[in-house]
Design a protein around this motif. Structure first.
Motif, PDB file in Angstrom:
ATOM      1  N   ALA A 110       0.824  -1.209   0.000  1.00 25.22           N
ATOM      2  CA  ALA A 110       0.000   0.000   0.000  1.00 25.22           C
ATOM      3  C   ALA A 110       0.856   1.256   0.000  1.00 25.22           C
ATOM      4  CB  ALA A 110      -0.926   0.011   1.219  1.00 25.22           C
ATOM      5  N   ILE A 111       0.321   2.287  -0.639  1.00 26.98           N
ATOM      6  CA  ILE A 111       0.840   3.655  -0.540  1.00 26.98           C
ATOM      7  C   ILE A 111      -0.276   4.480   0.085  1.00 26.98           C
ATOM      8  CG2 ILE A 111       1.530   5.701  -1.843  1.00 26.98           C
ATOM      9  CD1 ILE A 111       2.700   3.811  -3.955  1.00 26.98           C
ATOM     10  N   VAL A 112       0.069   5.267   1.099  1.00 29.04           N
ATOM     11  CA  VAL A 112      -0.941   5.983   1.868  1.00 29.04           C
ATOM     12  C   VAL A 112      -0.683   7.483   1.818  1.00 29.04           C
ATOM     13  CG1 VAL A 112      -2.149   6.091   4.075  1.00 29.04           C
ATOM     14  CG2 VAL A 112      -0.915   4.023   3.449  1.00 29.04           C
ATOM     15  N   GLY A 113      -1.725   8.264   1.550  1.00 27.53           N
ATOM     16  CA  GLY A 113      -1.590   9.710   1.515  1.00 27.53           C
ATOM     17  C   GLY A 113      -2.335  10.400   2.633  1.00 27.53           C
ATOM     18  N   ASP A 114      -1.650  11.268   3.360  1.00 26.05           N
ATOM     19  CA  ASP A 114      -2.257  12.123   4.387  1.00 26.05           C
ATOM     20  C   ASP A 114      -1.512  13.443   4.412  1.00 26.05           C
ATOM     21  OD1 ASP A 114      -4.413  10.680   5.857  1.00 26.05           O
ATOM     22  OD2 ASP A 114      -2.808   9.232   6.252  1.00 26.05           O
ATOM     23  N   LEU A 115      -2.149  14.472   4.930  1.00 27.05           N
ATOM     24  CA  LEU A 115      -1.477  15.761   5.023  1.00 27.05           C
ATOM     25  C   LEU A 115      -0.309  15.702   5.997  1.00 27.05           C
ATOM     26  CD1 LEU A 115      -4.146  16.609   3.574  1.00 27.05           C
ATOM     27  CD2 LEU A 115      -3.964  18.779   4.800  1.00 27.05           C
ATOM     28  N   GLN A 116      -0.496  15.014   7.125  1.00 26.04           N
ATOM     29  CA  GLN A 116       0.546  14.897   8.144  1.00 26.04           C
ATOM     30  C   GLN A 116       0.499  13.501   8.774  1.00 26.04           C
ATOM     31  OE1 GLN A 116       2.892  17.066   8.641  1.00 26.04           O
ATOM     32  NE2 GLN A 116       2.053  18.807   7.489  1.00 26.04           N
ATOM     33  N   THR A 117       1.561  13.145   9.465  1.00 22.20           N
ATOM     34  CA  THR A 117       1.773  11.910  10.241  1.00 22.20           C
ATOM     35  C   THR A 117       1.947  10.679   9.352  1.00 22.20           C
ATOM     36  OG1 THR A 117      -0.452  10.952  10.611  1.00 22.20           O
ATOM     37  CG2 THR A 117       0.178  12.856  11.975  1.00 22.20           C
ATOM     38  N   GLU A 118       2.565   9.662   9.955  1.00 18.62           N
ATOM     39  CA  GLU A 118       2.701   8.360   9.314  1.00 18.62           C
ATOM     40  C   GLU A 118       1.807   7.335   9.992  1.00 18.62           C
ATOM     41  OE1 GLU A 118       6.360   6.673   8.288  1.00 18.62           O
ATOM     42  OE2 GLU A 118       7.185   8.494   7.382  1.00 18.62           O
ATOM     43  N   ASN A 119       0.782   7.790  10.676  1.00 20.59           N
ATOM     44  CA  ASN A 119      -0.060   6.901  11.479  1.00 20.59           C
ATOM     45  C   ASN A 119      -0.664   5.761  10.669  1.00 20.59           C
ATOM     46  OD1 ASN A 119       0.515   8.575  13.586  1.00 20.59           O
ATOM     47  ND2 ASN A 119      -1.511   9.521  13.725  1.00 20.59           N
ATOM     48  N   ASP A 120      -1.189   6.087   9.491  1.00 21.46           N
ATOM     49  CA  ASP A 120      -1.860   5.051   8.706  1.00 21.46           C
ATOM     50  C   ASP A 120      -0.877   4.028   8.166  1.00 21.46           C
ATOM     51  OD1 ASP A 120      -4.247   6.216   9.248  1.00 21.46           O
ATOM     52  OD2 ASP A 120      -4.625   6.977   7.233  1.00 21.46           O
ATOM     53  N   ALA A 121       0.298   4.472   7.718  1.00 20.11           N
ATOM     54  CA  ALA A 121       1.294   3.536   7.211  1.00 20.11           C
ATOM     55  C   ALA A 121       1.773   2.611   8.327  1.00 20.11           C
ATOM     56  CB  ALA A 121       2.470   4.284   6.601  1.00 20.11           C
ATOM     57  N   ILE A 122       1.989   3.165   9.520  1.00 21.69           N
ATOM     58  CA  ILE A 122       2.409   2.351  10.668  1.00 21.69           C
ATOM     59  C   ILE A 122       1.337   1.308  10.977  1.00 21.69           C
ATOM     60  CG2 ILE A 122       2.840   2.410  13.154  1.00 21.69           C
ATOM     61  CD1 ILE A 122       4.084   5.227  12.683  1.00 21.69           C
ATOM     62  N   ARG A 123       0.089   1.742  10.927  1.00 15.20           N
ATOM     63  CA  ARG A 123      -1.040   0.840  11.182  1.00 15.20           C
ATOM     64  C   ARG A 123      -1.082  -0.294  10.149  1.00 15.20           C
ATOM     65  NH1 ARG A 123      -7.228   3.208  11.216  1.00 15.20           N
ATOM     66  NH2 ARG A 123      -8.352   1.209  11.144  1.00 15.20           N
ATOM     67  N   LEU A 124      -0.855   0.043   8.897  1.00 11.00           N
ATOM     68  CA  LEU A 124      -0.919  -0.967   7.843  1.00 11.00           C
ATOM     69  C   LEU A 124       0.283  -1.906   7.876  1.00 11.00           C
ATOM     70  CD1 LEU A 124      -2.298   1.123   4.839  1.00 11.00           C
ATOM     71  CD2 LEU A 124      -3.545  -0.448   6.348  1.00 11.00           C
ATOM     72  N   ARG A 125       1.444  -1.389   8.260  1.00 13.00           N
ATOM     73  CA  ARG A 125       2.627  -2.257   8.345  1.00 13.00           C
ATOM     74  C   ARG A 125       2.439  -3.344   9.408  1.00 13.00           C
ATOM     75  NH1 ARG A 125       5.946   2.883   8.716  1.00 13.00           N
ATOM     76  NH2 ARG A 125       6.063   3.583   6.529  1.00 13.00           N
ATOM     77  N   ALA A 126       1.612  -3.058  10.384  1.00 19.94           N
ATOM     78  CA  ALA A 126       1.345  -4.048  11.435  1.00 19.94           C
ATOM     79  C   ALA A 126       0.657  -5.288  10.874  1.00 19.94           C
ATOM     80  CB  ALA A 126       0.489  -3.426  12.530  1.00 19.94           C
ATOM     81  N   GLN A 133       4.239   5.781   3.339  1.00 21.84           N
ATOM     82  CA  GLN A 133       3.454   6.978   3.636  1.00 21.84           C
ATOM     83  C   GLN A 133       3.905   8.152   2.771  1.00 21.84           C
ATOM     84  OE1 GLN A 133       0.938   7.315   6.371  1.00 21.84           O
ATOM     85  NE2 GLN A 133       0.475   9.080   5.071  1.00 21.84           N
ATOM     86  N   ILE A 134       2.946   8.861   2.209  1.00 22.66           N
ATOM     87  CA  ILE A 134       3.197  10.153   1.566  1.00 22.66           C
ATOM     88  C   ILE A 134       2.520  11.216   2.414  1.00 22.66           C
ATOM     89  CG2 ILE A 134       2.837  11.600  -0.463  1.00 22.66           C
ATOM     90  CD1 ILE A 134       2.623   9.074  -2.150  1.00 22.66           C
ATOM     91  N   THR A 135       3.298  12.160   2.928  1.00 21.53           N
ATOM     92  CA  THR A 135       2.709  13.299   3.644  1.00 21.53           C
ATOM     93  C   THR A 135       2.714  14.491   2.694  1.00 21.53           C
ATOM     94  OG1 THR A 135       4.881  13.752   4.629  1.00 21.53           O
ATOM     95  CG2 THR A 135       3.307  12.537   5.960  1.00 21.53           C
TER      96      THR A 135
END
Length: 260
Positions: A110-126, A133-135
């Motif tokens: 997955a590639i994840v886009g958010d304005l800030q933080t790597e929260n979603d990428a960390i969640r998905l790596r689990a 993550q793309i911020t």
């Protein structure tokens, strides 16, 4: 530049500029006005260059299309099927991807886009999958150039599926081709039945519309038939699936669609 809101792109660009400005201004003024008061003025002005107008938005979209074509070629060369997931914030994209990546391991990333933080990428790596993550900073959507750089961080051995979780936004992401094979738009039951009518463009270009969080439909008074009618009105070619990641209802149909 975003075609709709004018937001800027914060990612680094390396530009080599060779500006050779040769300014030669030749102003010749001969004044020859006879005003009857003894003053004789003559004016001779060198013609100026015609003004040029550059459509910045058109240029930006053309550049995005070139990068999208590059991404498409990369996906083809690697044997990957790419999915662009779009929705408003909180519609359940990340929860859906968590379950999907676990189901498809080790063949999905997955590639994840958010304005800030790597929260979603960390969640998905689990889940055990690769997630980049793309911020985007102040930019309210992903573009093909951002995805192009993120692809450099993905190991493609054994991969068959790549999911791109776009920034939560129902307007601007609709205009940006990322090179994906299929577009998936999520509509949560908590958003109401008329969301497709309010934001028709993003739904119109969908290959699949997922109605999510169906376990909450009764609690929020979701009118299913109205929602289906509205989706079909603005996205007549899109397939529609209903699911709940929490209960697992409808997930098999989602997995089957991905495999197809």
């Amino acid at each position: 530049m975003c075609d709709h809101c004018g937001c800027g792109h914060p990612h680094d660009h390396s530009h080599e500029h060779n500006h050779n400005h040769d300014h030669s201004h030749d102003h010749s003024h001969e004044h020859s006005h006879n005003h009857g008061d003894g003053h004789d003025h003559a004016h001779a002005h060198a013609p100026s260059e015609p003004m040029r107008t550059i459509d910045v938005r058109k240029s930006a979209m053309a550049q995005n299309q070139r990068h999208a074509d590059q991404n498409r070629g990369w996906f083809r060369a690697k044997g990957l099927t790419a999915f662009n997931l779009l929705s408003s914030p909180g519609a359940g994209k990340t929860a859906l991807l968590e379950a999907t990546l676990k189901h498809l391991l080790p063949h999905a990333a997955a590639i994840v886009g958010d304005l800030q933080t790597e929260n979603d990428a960390i969640r998905l790596r689990a889940s055990g999958a690769q997630a980049v993550q793309i911020t985007t900073g102040a930019t309210c959507h992903l573009d093909a150039h951002m995805v192009l750089h993120a692809l450099e961080k993905i190991t493609t051995d054994g991969l068959k599926f790549l999911f791109i979780e776009n920034v939560g936004n129902l307007v601007c992401p609709a205009s940006y081709d990322l090179g994906e094979h299929r577009r998936v738009v999520l509509l949560s039951v908590t958003e109401g039945e008329d969301k497709p009518l309010k934001y028709p463009v993003i739904f119109h270009h969908a290959d699949l519309v997922l109605i999510t969080k169906c376990d909450l439909a009764e609690a929020v008074g979701f009118q299913r038939e109205d929602a289906l009618k509205n989706i079909r009105q603005v996205a007549p070619r899109a397939k529609i699936l209903e699911l709940s990641v929490k209960t697992g209802a409808g997930m098999d149909a989602w997995f089957a669609w991905l495999a197809g």
